[in-house]
Scaffold this motif. Structure first.
Motif, PDB file in Angstrom:
ATOM      1  N   ALA A  79       8.188  -4.707  -0.380  1.00 53.31           N
ATOM      2  CA  ALA A  79       8.753  -3.732  -1.302  1.00 53.31           C
ATOM      3  C   ALA A  79       7.767  -2.589  -1.516  1.00 53.31           C
ATOM      4  O   ALA A  79       6.558  -2.768  -1.447  1.00 53.31           O
ATOM      5  N   ASN A  80       8.318  -1.413  -1.775  1.00 49.47           N
ATOM      6  CA  ASN A  80       7.530  -0.224  -2.100  1.00 49.47           C
ATOM      7  C   ASN A  80       6.823   0.337  -0.866  1.00 49.47           C
ATOM      8  O   ASN A  80       7.236   0.094   0.256  1.00 49.47           O
ATOM      9  N   ARG A  81       5.717   1.045  -1.076  1.00 41.38           N
ATOM     10  CA  ARG A  81       5.146   1.899  -0.047  1.00 41.38           C
ATOM     11  C   ARG A  81       3.907   1.304   0.615  1.00 41.38           C
ATOM     12  O   ARG A  81       3.085   0.674  -0.043  1.00 41.38           O
ATOM     13  N   ILE A  82       3.813   1.561   1.929  1.00 45.24           N
ATOM     14  CA  ILE A  82       2.616   1.244   2.708  1.00 45.24           C
ATOM     15  C   ILE A  82       2.137   2.548   3.337  1.00 45.24           C
ATOM     16  O   ILE A  82       2.844   3.162   4.141  1.00 45.24           O
ATOM     17  N   GLU A  83       0.945   2.968   2.963  1.00 39.31           N
ATOM     18  CA  GLU A  83       0.416   4.269   3.399  1.00 39.31           C
ATOM     19  C   GLU A  83       0.233   4.314   4.910  1.00 39.31           C
ATOM     20  O   GLU A  83      -0.287   3.367   5.520  1.00 39.31           O
ATOM     21  N   ASN A  84       0.700   5.410   5.498  1.00 41.55           N
ATOM     22  CA  ASN A  84       0.598   5.655   6.943  1.00 41.55           C
ATOM     23  C   ASN A  84       1.273   4.578   7.791  1.00 41.55           C
ATOM     24  O   ASN A  84       1.051   4.500   8.998  1.00 41.55           O
ATOM     25  N   SER A  85       2.085   3.752   7.150  1.00 39.49           N
ATOM     26  CA  SER A  85       2.873   2.733   7.853  1.00 39.49           C
ATOM     27  C   SER A  85       2.017   1.788   8.679  1.00 39.49           C
ATOM     28  O   SER A  85       2.442   1.299   9.729  1.00 39.49           O
ATOM     29  N   LYS A  86       0.814   1.498   8.208  1.00 42.74           N
ATOM     30  CA  LYS A  86      -0.108   0.635   8.959  1.00 42.74           C
ATOM     31  C   LYS A  86      -0.424  -0.622   8.159  1.00 42.74           C
ATOM     32  O   LYS A  86      -0.767  -0.560   6.984  1.00 42.74           O
ATOM     33  N   LEU A  96       4.084   0.024  11.487  1.00 40.85           N
ATOM     34  CA  LEU A  96       5.424  -0.136  10.946  1.00 40.85           C
ATOM     35  C   LEU A  96       6.196   1.173  11.035  1.00 40.85           C
ATOM     36  O   LEU A  96       5.658   2.212  11.403  1.00 40.85           O
ATOM     37  N   LYS A  97       7.455   1.126  10.667  1.00 38.82           N
ATOM     38  CA  LYS A  97       8.331   2.290  10.767  1.00 38.82           C
ATOM     39  C   LYS A  97       7.987   3.330   9.707  1.00 38.82           C
ATOM     40  O   LYS A  97       7.817   3.002   8.530  1.00 38.82           O
ATOM     41  N   ASN A  98       7.887   4.612  10.139  1.00 38.73           N
ATOM     42  CA  ASN A  98       7.773   5.715   9.178  1.00 38.73           C
ATOM     43  C   ASN A  98       9.191   6.043   8.688  1.00 38.73           C
ATOM     44  O   ASN A  98       9.959   6.684   9.398  1.00 38.73           O
ATOM     45  N   ASN A  99       9.529   5.607   7.495  1.00 37.59           N
ATOM     46  CA  ASN A  99      10.870   5.900   6.985  1.00 37.59           C
ATOM     47  C   ASN A  99      10.842   6.625   5.641  1.00 37.59           C
ATOM     48  O   ASN A  99      11.875   6.802   5.017  1.00 37.59           O
ATOM     49  N   GLU A 100       9.640   7.053   5.223  1.00 33.66           N
ATOM     50  CA  GLU A 100       9.503   7.972   4.097  1.00 33.66           C
ATOM     51  C   GLU A 100       8.345   8.907   4.439  1.00 33.66           C
ATOM     52  O   GLU A 100       7.200   8.646   4.096  1.00 33.66           O
ATOM     53  N   GLY A 101       8.682   9.985   5.133  1.00 29.42           N
ATOM     54  CA  GLY A 101       7.619  10.849   5.653  1.00 29.42           C
ATOM     55  C   GLY A 101       6.787  10.070   6.657  1.00 29.42           C
ATOM     56  O   GLY A 101       7.314   9.459   7.579  1.00 29.42           O
TER      57      GLY A 101
END
Length: 352
Positions: A79-86, A96-101
């Motif tokens: 849940a929530n955000r993972i910076e730079n999708s890493k 991981l997938k960039n699905n918010e910027g």
């Protein structure tokens, strides 16, 4: 009392999708579908005994296939955000997938709110429960490990909706589950929630940058509009010039809770003076994300042909802190192979 089942749609993706209707002896009703584990309706009384639906959502299943606002769904694996999708575990990096910027949000393109769960009715502690299970296979949305997840919904005669989460993986992985229901205690189509009054049992929060990503700081709420140590109207902060509100375009922040993790403890209270409905939130997790529905818009008709607008509902999501993978002093959502993840959230309703 009991759980009834209605057909939502036959044979989608080779599985049936149903609506499960949970009720208690007081007339409270929750409708939940095994598509995404979505709470599509939650009907509770006001101070005059009038029953109304207090969660936002859609009438048509097809509208949940996109569900860009995550109405009512189980959110995972993270849940929530993972910076730079890493995601990095034991020196192994997963992209991981960039699905918010450039960032990863709520489990990716096909998070747990978009999968079909297996459903059955079970009896736990003399209470009839809806139990949903899902096997997220190794590599799904590029997360490591075969993750078996069970989410159990039940209604109590104290007008509580209880959600119990369990998960275990055969590889080291990240697990951070929550529910993304939007509440409007007047009723789901009543307009904005600026007059709702909120109390959060926390004196600290994790500030964010302009992209909504926690910076790693933990600050006192004193002197900010994020101070909900005493109950106050949500709109007071939403209409302010507080720098933290500006960065979040409203409330979209994590509060640091003082919970032991061993049993559900009170995290927040929400009150609607108009209807008299009062909701308590209990959790076993260290954080609660208060999101004030800042991006809600009338992109399509929702339930009862309502078109939702900005601040039309709010979320109180219990979870590990967002961006905790980057900041080692945050509680860690990384679980080694075979280690069991458990989490309980309770939303309890009453009137005043």
């Amino acid at each position: 009392m009991g759980i009834l089942k209605e057909k939502f749609i036959d044979g989608y993706d080779y599985k049936d999708i149903d609506i499960f209707i949970l009720s208690n002896s007081n007339g409270m009703v929750a409708k939940i579908t095994n598509f995404g584990g979505i709470v599509i309706s939650l009907i509770v009384p006001d101070r005059n005994g009038k029953y109304e639906d207090v969660v936002l959502g859609y009438d048509r299943l097809e509208d949940y296939f996109e569900n860009r606002f995550y109405f009512g769904g189980i959110i995972g694996r993270h849940a929530n955000r993972i910076e730079n999708s890493k995601l990095e575990i034991k020196d192994i990096e997963y992209n991981l997938k960039n699905n918010e910027g450039r960032h990863h949000l709520h489990g990716g393109d096909k998070g747990f709110h978009k999968v079909i769960w297996d459903a059955e009715t079970v009896i736990i502690n003399n209470r009839e429960c809806l139990q949903l299970t899902y096997l997220s296979r190794d590599g799904e949305e590029n997360y490591p490990g075969n993750l078996k997840t069970t989410v159990t919904y039940s209604l109590g005669d104290d007008n509580s909706l209880r959600i119990d989460y369990f998960a275990v993986s055969d590889k080291d992985t990240v697990i951070n589950l929550t529910n993304h229901s939007y509440f409007n205690l007047s009723w789901h189509g009543a307009g904005d929630i600026t007059n709702h009054q909120l109390k959060i049992y926390s004196d600290k929060f994790t500030p964010i940058n302009e992209e909504g990503i926690p910076t790693g700081e933990i600050l006192e709420v004193t002197g900010t509009q994020l101070d909900f140590t005493s109950m106050k109207p949500v709109g007071t902060g939403l209409l302010s010039d507080d720098i933290h509100i500006k960065k979040g375009n409203g409330f979209d922040h994590n509060w640091v809770l003082k919970v032991s993790g061993t049993h559900p403890e009170k995290a927040a209270e929400l009150y609607d003076p108009e209807s008299g409905r009062f909701m308590e939130v209990y959790t076993t997790k260290p954080g609660i994300q208060f999101f004030s529905g800042n991006n809600l818009s009338s992109d399509k008709e929702a339930k009862d042909k309502i078109r939702y607008s900005k601040w039309g509902g709010l979320c109180l999501e219990t979870q590990y802190f967002p961006n905790s993978l980057k900041h080692k002093h945050f509680p860690s959502p990384i679980f080694s192979a075979g280690k069991e993840y458990r989490h309980t959230t309770i939303y309890r309703f009453m009137t005043r």
